[in-house]
Design a protein around this motif. Structure first.
Motif, mmCIF file in Angstrom:
data_model
loop_
_atom_site.group_PDB
_atom_site.id
_atom_site.type_symbol
_atom_site.label_atom_id
_atom_site.label_comp_id
_atom_site.label_asym_id
_atom_site.label_seq_id
_atom_site.Cartn_x
_atom_site.Cartn_y
_atom_site.Cartn_z
ATOM 1 N N LEU A 145 0.824 -1.207 0.000
ATOM 2 C CA LEU A 145 0.000 0.000 0.000
ATOM 3 C C LEU A 145 0.857 1.257 0.000
ATOM 4 C CD1 LEU A 145 -2.870 -0.697 2.607
ATOM 5 C CD2 LEU A 145 -2.919 -0.964 0.109
ATOM 6 N N HIS A 146 0.431 2.239 -0.786
ATOM 7 C CA HIS A 146 0.968 3.587 -0.706
ATOM 8 C C HIS A 146 -0.041 4.435 0.063
ATOM 9 C CE1 HIS A 146 3.865 2.203 -3.513
ATOM 10 N NE2 HIS A 146 3.058 2.184 -4.556
ATOM 11 N N GLY A 147 0.454 5.431 0.771
ATOM 12 C CA GLY A 147 -0.434 6.279 1.555
ATOM 13 C C GLY A 147 -0.521 7.682 0.999
ATOM 14 N N PHE A 148 -1.726 8.240 1.016
ATOM 15 C CA PHE A 148 -1.929 9.664 0.763
ATOM 16 C C PHE A 148 -1.995 10.344 2.133
ATOM 17 C CE2 PHE A 148 -4.095 7.726 -2.938
ATOM 18 C CZ PHE A 148 -3.495 8.413 -3.976
ATOM 19 N N PHE A 149 -1.065 11.229 2.425
ATOM 20 C CA PHE A 149 -1.069 11.929 3.711
ATOM 21 C C PHE A 149 -1.098 13.434 3.479
ATOM 22 C CE2 PHE A 149 -0.275 7.836 5.271
ATOM 23 C CZ PHE A 149 -0.371 7.823 6.667
ATOM 24 N N VAL A 150 -1.814 14.128 4.361
ATOM 25 C CA VAL A 150 -1.996 15.578 4.259
ATOM 26 C C VAL A 150 -1.714 16.201 5.623
ATOM 27 C CG1 VAL A 150 -3.714 15.354 2.427
ATOM 28 C CG2 VAL A 150 -4.467 15.444 4.809
ATOM 29 N N ALA A 151 -1.583 17.511 5.646
ATOM 30 C CA ALA A 151 -1.424 18.211 6.922
ATOM 31 C C ALA A 151 -2.691 18.045 7.760
ATOM 32 C CB ALA A 151 -1.136 19.684 6.676
ATOM 33 N N GLN A 152 -2.529 18.083 9.076
ATOM 34 C CA GLN A 152 -3.674 17.868 9.967
ATOM 35 C C GLN A 152 -4.810 18.842 9.683
ATOM 36 O OE1 GLN A 152 -4.689 15.714 12.000
ATOM 37 N NE2 GLN A 152 -2.986 14.586 12.902
ATOM 38 N N ASP A 153 -4.492 20.084 9.334
ATOM 39 C CA ASP A 153 -5.526 21.091 9.102
ATOM 40 C C ASP A 153 -5.926 21.210 7.636
ATOM 41 O OD1 ASP A 153 -3.218 22.203 8.134
ATOM 42 O OD2 ASP A 153 -3.367 24.080 9.257
ATOM 43 N N SER A 154 -5.527 20.240 6.825
ATOM 44 C CA SER A 154 -5.842 20.292 5.399
ATOM 45 C C SER A 154 -7.344 20.190 5.144
ATOM 46 C CB SER A 154 -5.134 19.157 4.667
ATOM 47 O OG SER A 154 -5.542 19.086 3.313
ATOM 48 N N LYS A 155 -7.797 20.850 4.091
ATOM 49 C CA LYS A 155 -9.200 20.747 3.670
ATOM 50 C C LYS A 155 -9.450 19.479 2.858
ATOM 51 C CE LYS A 155 -9.926 25.765 3.605
ATOM 52 N NZ LYS A 155 -10.304 26.956 2.771
ATOM 53 N N VAL A 156 -8.371 18.808 2.484
ATOM 54 C CA VAL A 156 -8.516 17.536 1.774
ATOM 55 C C VAL A 156 -8.928 16.473 2.777
ATOM 56 C CG1 VAL A 156 -7.343 15.777 0.406
ATOM 57 C CG2 VAL A 156 -6.776 18.200 0.083
ATOM 58 N N ASP A 157 -10.071 15.856 2.543
ATOM 59 C CA ASP A 157 -10.607 14.880 3.495
ATOM 60 C C ASP A 157 -10.147 13.465 3.149
ATOM 61 O OD1 ASP A 157 -12.001 13.687 5.536
ATOM 62 O OD2 ASP A 157 -13.931 13.725 4.496
ATOM 63 N N THR A 158 -10.607 12.960 2.010
ATOM 64 C CA THR A 158 -10.258 11.598 1.612
ATOM 65 C C THR A 158 -9.825 11.567 0.148
ATOM 66 O OG1 THR A 158 -12.553 11.102 1.021
ATOM 67 C CG2 THR A 158 -11.849 10.532 3.260
ATOM 68 N N ILE A 159 -8.925 10.651 -0.155
ATOM 69 C CA ILE A 159 -8.477 10.415 -1.525
ATOM 70 C C ILE A 159 -8.598 8.927 -1.783
ATOM 71 C CG2 ILE A 159 -6.575 10.562 -3.163
ATOM 72 C CD1 ILE A 159 -5.477 12.907 -1.565
ATOM 73 N N THR A 160 -9.517 8.567 -2.661
ATOM 74 C CA THR A 160 -9.732 7.152 -2.970
ATOM 75 C C THR A 160 -9.809 6.872 -4.461
ATOM 76 O OG1 THR A 160 -12.147 7.410 -2.848
ATOM 77 C CG2 THR A 160 -10.990 6.788 -0.809
ATOM 78 N N GLN A 161 -9.902 7.917 -5.292
ATOM 79 C CA GLN A 161 -10.089 7.721 -6.725
ATOM 80 C C GLN A 161 -9.502 8.914 -7.479
ATOM 81 O OE1 GLN A 161 -14.344 7.854 -7.708
ATOM 82 N NE2 GLN A 161 -14.720 8.762 -5.690
ATOM 83 N N PRO A 162 -9.323 8.790 -8.801
ATOM 84 C CA PRO A 162 -8.646 9.841 -9.559
ATOM 85 C C PRO A 162 -9.206 11.243 -9.361
ATOM 86 C CG PRO A 162 -8.816 7.874 -10.901
ATOM 87 C CD PRO A 162 -9.572 7.589 -9.635
ATOM 88 N N LYS A 163 -10.505 11.398 -9.343
ATOM 89 C CA LYS A 163 -11.072 12.753 -9.248
ATOM 90 C C LYS A 163 -10.684 13.458 -7.955
ATOM 91 C CE LYS A 163 -15.610 11.587 -7.238
ATOM 92 N NZ LYS A 163 -17.074 11.692 -7.438
ATOM 93 N N ASP A 164 -10.299 12.689 -6.929
ATOM 94 C CA ASP A 164 -9.962 13.291 -5.640
ATOM 95 C C ASP A 164 -8.645 14.057 -5.668
ATOM 96 O OD1 ASP A 164 -12.275 12.193 -4.556
ATOM 97 O OD2 ASP A 164 -11.250 10.388 -3.844
#
Length: 307
Positions: A145-164
């Motif tokens: 597995l590769h992980g998508f990680f963001v800053a704690q205060d990021s507005k990005v919630d979830t990334i599961t598919q290309p459009k995200d």
């Protein structure tokens, strides 16, 4: 279409273990008091070929690359190798009634160590690929597995598919499988008329994290376990999703053995025994990579194709 940018940076230390060890939710002591144990697995022992020549009699000799927690690293004594991969190696040795010898091996050197007979197997986050299957046998023990990680205060919630990822700036390693997948996701988004993504490349781990924290990028993508550790260590990034290394299919990580040596069947039998007795699941939970667990180990499953 994906916009590419190349960003040079100084070399900085990203994973300083001893300074953080006391505050981490990981046991990085050499004693490893919470390490899981198991019992002899007669079916796995019976599957060892009668003519298999171990590197040392009565010993399961395993190559591992102590390149970073939580998979494999040096303990606080800077000598003992600890992590999820060494724990799996320990359980396999117990299953087969053998002593365990871990051999620290650079990633580039494991093929020679294995082919020369210096080690019996490699447990070092080696992914199954069709090219590698020409030379080696595999017994799967984790999802890749590769992980998508963001800053704690990021507005990005979830990334599961290309459009995200549309419109996002993403840190990724150049020439990696993650880059290949993200380029394909960006191509699909371009066809759908969605905003383009920007892939950015930094020269070292610490600078990647600084860029993410400073808002110069929205997301960092790399092997999930590495980022799980960093998130626990620093507390200022979070997981937004995971991505199979074999997207759109899956690709697993496996114990690697010499082609046609026959040891893969015994190791697979042993891993499935560990799954059944619960020690496998508890080991991955202990190192915070339970989401990478497999339901069943397989010998030589489909792997990543050649690109």
């Amino acid at each position: 279409m994906t916009t590419l940018s190349r960003i040079a940076a100084p070399i900085l230390l990203a994973l300083s273990i001893p300074a953080y060890a006391a505050d981490l939710p990981f046991d990085l002591t050499p004693e490893q008091a919470a390490r899981q144990h198991t019992v002899l697995n007669p079916k796995a022992v019976a599957a060892i070929p009668k003519d298999f020549a171990f590197a040392a009699p009565g010993v399961l000799t395993i190559a591992t690359n102590p390149g970073g927690p939580p998979l494999s690293t040096y303990a606080t004594d800077t000598e003992t190798i600890v992590g999820a991969d060494p724990d799996i190696a320990s359980l396999l040795a117990e299953s087969l009634g053998l002593q365990l010898k871990l051999v620290p091996t650079a990633w580039a050197d494991w093929p020679l160590a294995l082919q020369s007979g210096k080690v019996d197997a490699v447990i070092s986050n080696v992914g199954v690929t069709e090219e590698r299957k020409l030379k080696y046998d595999f017994s799967t023990y984790r999802q890749g597995l590769h992980g998508f990680f963001v800053a704690q205060d990021s507005k990005v919630d979830t990334i599961t598919q290309p459009k995200d990822i549309a419109g996002l700036t993403i840190i990724v390693g150049i020439g990696t499988n993650q880059e290949r997948i993200l380029n394909e996701w960006s191509r699909l988004n371009d066809q759908a008329g969605l905003p383009e993504s920007t892939l950015v490349y930094y020269d070292d781990e610490a600078t990647k994290l600084l860029a993410l924290r400073a808002g110069r990028a929205d997301v960092i993508v790399q092997p999930n376990a590495q980022l799980v550790f960093i998130a626990a260590r620093d507390g200022d990034i979070r997981q937004a999703g995971t991505l199979s290394a074999g997207w759109p299919d899956r690709s697993d990580v496996a114990v690697t053995t010499r082609k046609d040596s026959g040891l893969a069947q015994a190791l697979t039998e042993a891993i499935n025994g560990l799954v059944a007795d619960g020690s496998y699941g508890r080991t991955l939970e202990r190192w915070h990579v339970a989401e990478e667990a497999l339901e069943t180990s397989q010998v030589n499953p489909p792997g990543l194709p050649q690109y």
